[in-house]
Design a protein around this motif. Structure first.
Motif, PDB file in Angstrom:
ATOM      1  N   ASP A 176       0.792  -1.238   0.000  1.00 39.80           N
ATOM      2  CA  ASP A 176       0.000   0.000   0.000  1.00 39.80           C
ATOM      3  C   ASP A 176       0.820   1.281   0.000  1.00 39.80           C
ATOM      4  OD1 ASP A 176      -2.609  -1.171   0.026  1.00 39.80           O
ATOM      5  OD2 ASP A 176      -2.297  -1.726   2.114  1.00 39.80           O
ATOM      6  N   GLY A 177       2.132   1.181  -0.055  1.00 36.70           N
ATOM      7  CA  GLY A 177       2.941   2.394  -0.073  1.00 36.70           C
ATOM      8  C   GLY A 177       2.963   3.093   1.284  1.00 36.70           C
ATOM      9  N   PHE A 178       3.100   4.419   1.267  1.00 37.65           N
ATOM     10  CA  PHE A 178       3.162   5.191   2.504  1.00 37.65           C
ATOM     11  C   PHE A 178       1.779   5.357   3.109  1.00 37.65           C
ATOM     12  CE2 PHE A 178       6.978   6.852   0.252  1.00 37.65           C
ATOM     13  CZ  PHE A 178       7.918   6.473   1.200  1.00 37.65           C
ATOM     14  N   SER A 179       1.744   5.483   4.423  1.00 35.26           N
ATOM     15  CA  SER A 179       0.490   5.768   5.113  1.00 35.26           C
ATOM     16  C   SER A 179      -0.051   7.119   4.647  1.00 35.26           C
ATOM     17  CB  SER A 179       0.717   5.800   6.629  1.00 35.26           C
ATOM     18  OG  SER A 179      -0.423   6.305   7.302  1.00 35.26           O
ATOM     19  N   GLN A 180      -1.356   7.150   4.341  1.00 35.98           N
ATOM     20  CA  GLN A 180      -1.978   8.369   3.820  1.00 35.98           C
ATOM     21  C   GLN A 180      -2.696   9.165   4.917  1.00 35.98           C
ATOM     22  OE1 GLN A 180      -2.055   9.410   0.350  1.00 35.98           O
ATOM     23  NE2 GLN A 180      -0.414   7.933   0.203  1.00 35.98           N
ATOM     24  N   LEU A 181      -2.203   9.062   6.138  1.00 32.14           N
ATOM     25  CA  LEU A 181      -2.848   9.731   7.264  1.00 32.14           C
ATOM     26  C   LEU A 181      -2.598  11.241   7.209  1.00 32.14           C
ATOM     27  CD1 LEU A 181      -4.446   9.285   9.917  1.00 32.14           C
ATOM     28  CD2 LEU A 181      -2.246   9.149  11.103  1.00 32.14           C
ATOM     29  N   LYS A 302      -9.677   4.854  -8.881  1.00 37.21           N
ATOM     30  CA  LYS A 302     -10.437   3.713  -8.366  1.00 37.21           C
ATOM     31  C   LYS A 302      -9.975   3.338  -6.964  1.00 37.21           C
ATOM     32  CE  LYS A 302     -11.804  -1.049  -9.428  1.00 37.21           C
ATOM     33  NZ  LYS A 302     -11.719  -2.154 -10.407  1.00 37.21           N
ATOM     34  N   GLU A 303      -8.666   3.354  -6.744  1.00 34.93           N
ATOM     35  CA  GLU A 303      -8.140   3.051  -5.410  1.00 34.93           C
ATOM     36  C   GLU A 303      -8.557   4.105  -4.396  1.00 34.93           C
ATOM     37  OE1 GLU A 303      -3.967   2.746  -6.044  1.00 34.93           O
ATOM     38  OE2 GLU A 303      -4.044   0.619  -6.628  1.00 34.93           O
ATOM     39  N   TYR A 304      -8.693   5.346  -4.846  1.00 37.95           N
ATOM     40  CA  TYR A 304      -9.145   6.403  -3.931  1.00 37.95           C
ATOM     41  C   TYR A 304     -10.529   6.073  -3.391  1.00 37.95           C
ATOM     42  CZ  TYR A 304     -10.775  10.916  -2.231  1.00 37.95           C
ATOM     43  OH  TYR A 304     -11.310  11.918  -1.451  1.00 37.95           O
ATOM     44  N   PHE A 305     -11.427   5.612  -4.258  1.00 37.48           N
ATOM     45  CA  PHE A 305     -12.799   5.342  -3.836  1.00 37.48           C
ATOM     46  C   PHE A 305     -13.001   3.929  -3.287  1.00 37.48           C
ATOM     47  CE2 PHE A 305     -13.648   8.877  -6.841  1.00 37.48           C
ATOM     48  CZ  PHE A 305     -14.385   9.690  -5.984  1.00 37.48           C
ATOM     49  N   TYR A 306     -12.280   2.952  -3.841  1.00 35.32           N
ATOM     50  CA  TYR A 306     -12.545   1.559  -3.481  1.00 35.32           C
ATOM     51  C   TYR A 306     -11.430   0.885  -2.678  1.00 35.32           C
ATOM     52  CZ  TYR A 306     -16.569   1.766  -6.584  1.00 35.32           C
ATOM     53  OH  TYR A 306     -17.772   2.098  -7.172  1.00 35.32           O
ATOM     54  N   GLY A 307     -10.308   1.586  -2.466  1.00 32.00           N
ATOM     55  CA  GLY A 307      -9.237   1.007  -1.687  1.00 32.00           C
ATOM     56  C   GLY A 307      -8.438  -0.018  -2.472  1.00 32.00           C
ATOM     57  N   SER A 308      -7.622  -0.785  -1.748  1.00 34.60           N
ATOM     58  CA  SER A 308      -6.752  -1.786  -2.367  1.00 34.60           C
ATOM     59  C   SER A 308      -7.248  -3.195  -2.053  1.00 34.60           C
ATOM     60  CB  SER A 308      -5.318  -1.616  -1.837  1.00 34.60           C
ATOM     61  OG  SER A 308      -5.281  -1.890  -0.437  1.00 34.60           O
ATOM     62  N   ARG A 309      -6.538  -4.164  -2.580  1.00 35.67           N
ATOM     63  CA  ARG A 309      -6.903  -5.565  -2.350  1.00 35.67           C
ATOM     64  C   ARG A 309      -6.879  -5.902  -0.857  1.00 35.67           C
ATOM     65  NH1 ARG A 309      -3.749 -10.081  -1.740  1.00 35.67           N
ATOM     66  NH2 ARG A 309      -1.902  -8.821  -2.152  1.00 35.67           N
ATOM     67  N   LEU A 310      -5.900  -5.361  -0.134  1.00 37.46           N
ATOM     68  CA  LEU A 310      -5.775  -5.673   1.285  1.00 37.46           C
ATOM     69  C   LEU A 310      -6.591  -4.743   2.173  1.00 37.46           C
ATOM     70  CD1 LEU A 310      -1.946  -6.468   1.508  1.00 37.46           C
ATOM     71  CD2 LEU A 310      -3.854  -8.058   1.269  1.00 37.46           C
ATOM     72  N   LYS A 311      -6.877  -3.525   1.669  1.00 30.92           N
ATOM     73  CA  LYS A 311      -7.658  -2.561   2.448  1.00 30.92           C
ATOM     74  C   LYS A 311      -8.787  -2.000   1.599  1.00 30.92           C
ATOM     75  CE  LYS A 311      -3.854  -1.099   5.478  1.00 30.92           C
ATOM     76  NZ  LYS A 311      -3.030   0.058   5.924  1.00 30.92           N
TER      77      LYS A 311
END
Length: 425
Positions: A176-181, A302-311
């Motif tokens: 997932d790369g860097f935390s987007q917090l 798409k990842e912004y709205f639906y997330g990733s496979r793991l999250k």
């Protein structure tokens, strides 16, 4: 160790060697069975299996040597690099930046502000990741550098069409790369700075003020400095844009990847106090087609709205009445000088906030959400997120939106962008 299948392969990497891969036909699974290895500065855990989907590209690098097994290796492009890797040069840059951070911390000053520049497809984003990961992996130092992404064409911190900043406190993950917090994101609304140079520079200036304020509140972040990614537009107005960004962001160091002419031009035009360094790109960097870039943008949205496979995320879809929101766009058509009102310049039109009447033209566009209370605040304030218009019903006077949170919208002011996304979920 599991038995290798007919398409699997094992690799023995020597010191300073790199295993490059492009996933073209079947997902690849990578496992380090002995030794130490990393991908773009992220250390791989021994005996843990990492899955890379179709479309992924990467390079496993080892400083000391390691053994790796790779499932489906023969179905894809995989090879151990024979050319000299630039990783030793990148490590030298990291060591220099660490010395500058130590000096800044000891003197209670701001740490190094480093901008990475170069044409398209030379590995600018990759070098950003490597330097950020190395910084936060330093044991016992609690580094917290800020990552700034000025590349509106891809949008790594948010969606394409934005610039943003993110405090990096821990290494990225492979998945997932860097935390987007808590990122700081400003909406530009276009895929290239050429669409509205005045607005782009205004966004960069506002981003600097927000980042400067955050750094002044945290001594560790202040001493850790910044790593800045840029667009691949480097000629003509693109070069002027780089110079303006370097000035606005008070850049100390510029790393030029694989472009000697750009290096010489920056050395000529920047103050002598700015260190400009020429670096080689990795031999594993590949050119990306226009179609690939377009697909990558759609994937990022798409990842912004639906997330990733793991999250995975579960976005909400609901209707919003025309009267419940005000939709604006930034930038009005520029009139000829002879038609300009006295005292009004073209810049005033390029950053002008215009109210938009809802209609069918909104379909599939992303709308930025803003807590702004006045029109001026719309271009001065960072945004809180995006919605995507999935339907416009003129008869019912409603728009249907895809949103990360349930009804109602968190704000009433929306900003129209040129970014479009066809939601197929």
């Amino acid at each position: 160790m599991a038995t290798l299948g007919p398409d699997d392969e094992s690799f023995e990497l020597k010191q300073d060697q790199e295993l490059r891969f492009e996933v073209e036909n079947a997902p690849i699974e990578i496992e380090v069975t002995s030794g130490l290895a990393e991908i773009f500065g992220v250390e791989l855990v021994k005996s843990k299996k990492y899955l890379f989907p179709i479309g992924a590209k990467g390079a496993v690098f080892t400083w000391q040597g390691c053994a790796i097994t790779m499932k489906n290796a023969r179905k894809n492009m995989t090879y151990v690099s024979k050319d000299t890797t630039p990783m030793n040069y990148y490590m030298n840059v990291h060591i220099i930046l660490e010395k500058q951070r130590d000096e800044a911390e000891n003197d209670s000053k701001r740490g190094p502000i480093t901008m990475i520049v170069g044409p398209q497809d030379v590995g600018k984003s990759t070098l950003c990741h490597i330097l950020l990961n190395y910084a936060v992996r330093m044991p016992g130092l609690n580094r917290k550098p800020i990552f700034i992404d000025l590349d509106v064409g891809q949008g790594e911190i948010s969606v394409p069409g934005t610039i943003g900043a993110l405090v990096i406190e821990r290494p990225a993950t492979i998945e997932d790369g860097f935390s987007q917090l808590a990122p700081i994101v400003y909406n530009f609304g276009h895929l290239t700075p050429t669409a509205n140079m005045d607005l782009y520079q205004h966004c960069v200036e506002r981003l600097w003020k927000s980042v400067d304020e955050r750094m002044n509140k945290d001594a560790k972040t202040n001493a850790s400095g910044m790593i800045i990614n840029t667009c691949g537009w480097i000629k003509g107005d693109g070069f002027k844009c780089l110079l303006a960004c370097a000035k606005r962001l008070r850049v100390d160091n510029i790393l030029v990847l694989d472009q000697e002419r750009l290096y010489q031009e920056l050395k000529r035009d920047l103050p002598k106090t700015t260190d400009v360094v020429l670096l080689h790109k990795s031999g594993g960097v590949v050119d990306r087609t226009r179609q690939y870039r377009s697909e990558a943008r759609d994937k990022r949205i798409k990842e912004y709205f639906y997330g990733s496979r793991l999250k995975p995320f579960n976005p909400h879809s609901f209707d919003v009445k025309f009267g419940e929101v005000q939709i604006y766009k930034i930038g009005a058509p520029v009139l000829p000088d002879s038609c300009m009102p006295l005292g009004v310049t073209a810049t005033d039109f390029l950053t002008k906030v215009v109210l938009v009447q809802p209609g069918p033209s909104l379909l599939h566009h992303l709308l930025a959400m803003s807590f702004a209370t006045t029109e001026q605040e719309i271009i001065d304030t960072n945004i809180i997120g995006f919605v995507c218009v999935t339907n416009v019903d003129m008869q019912r006077q409603t728009i249907s939106v895809l949103c990360l949170q349930a009804r109602p919208l968190p704000c009433t002011k929306l900003i129209l962008t040129d970014i479009q996304y066809m939601d197929s979920n």
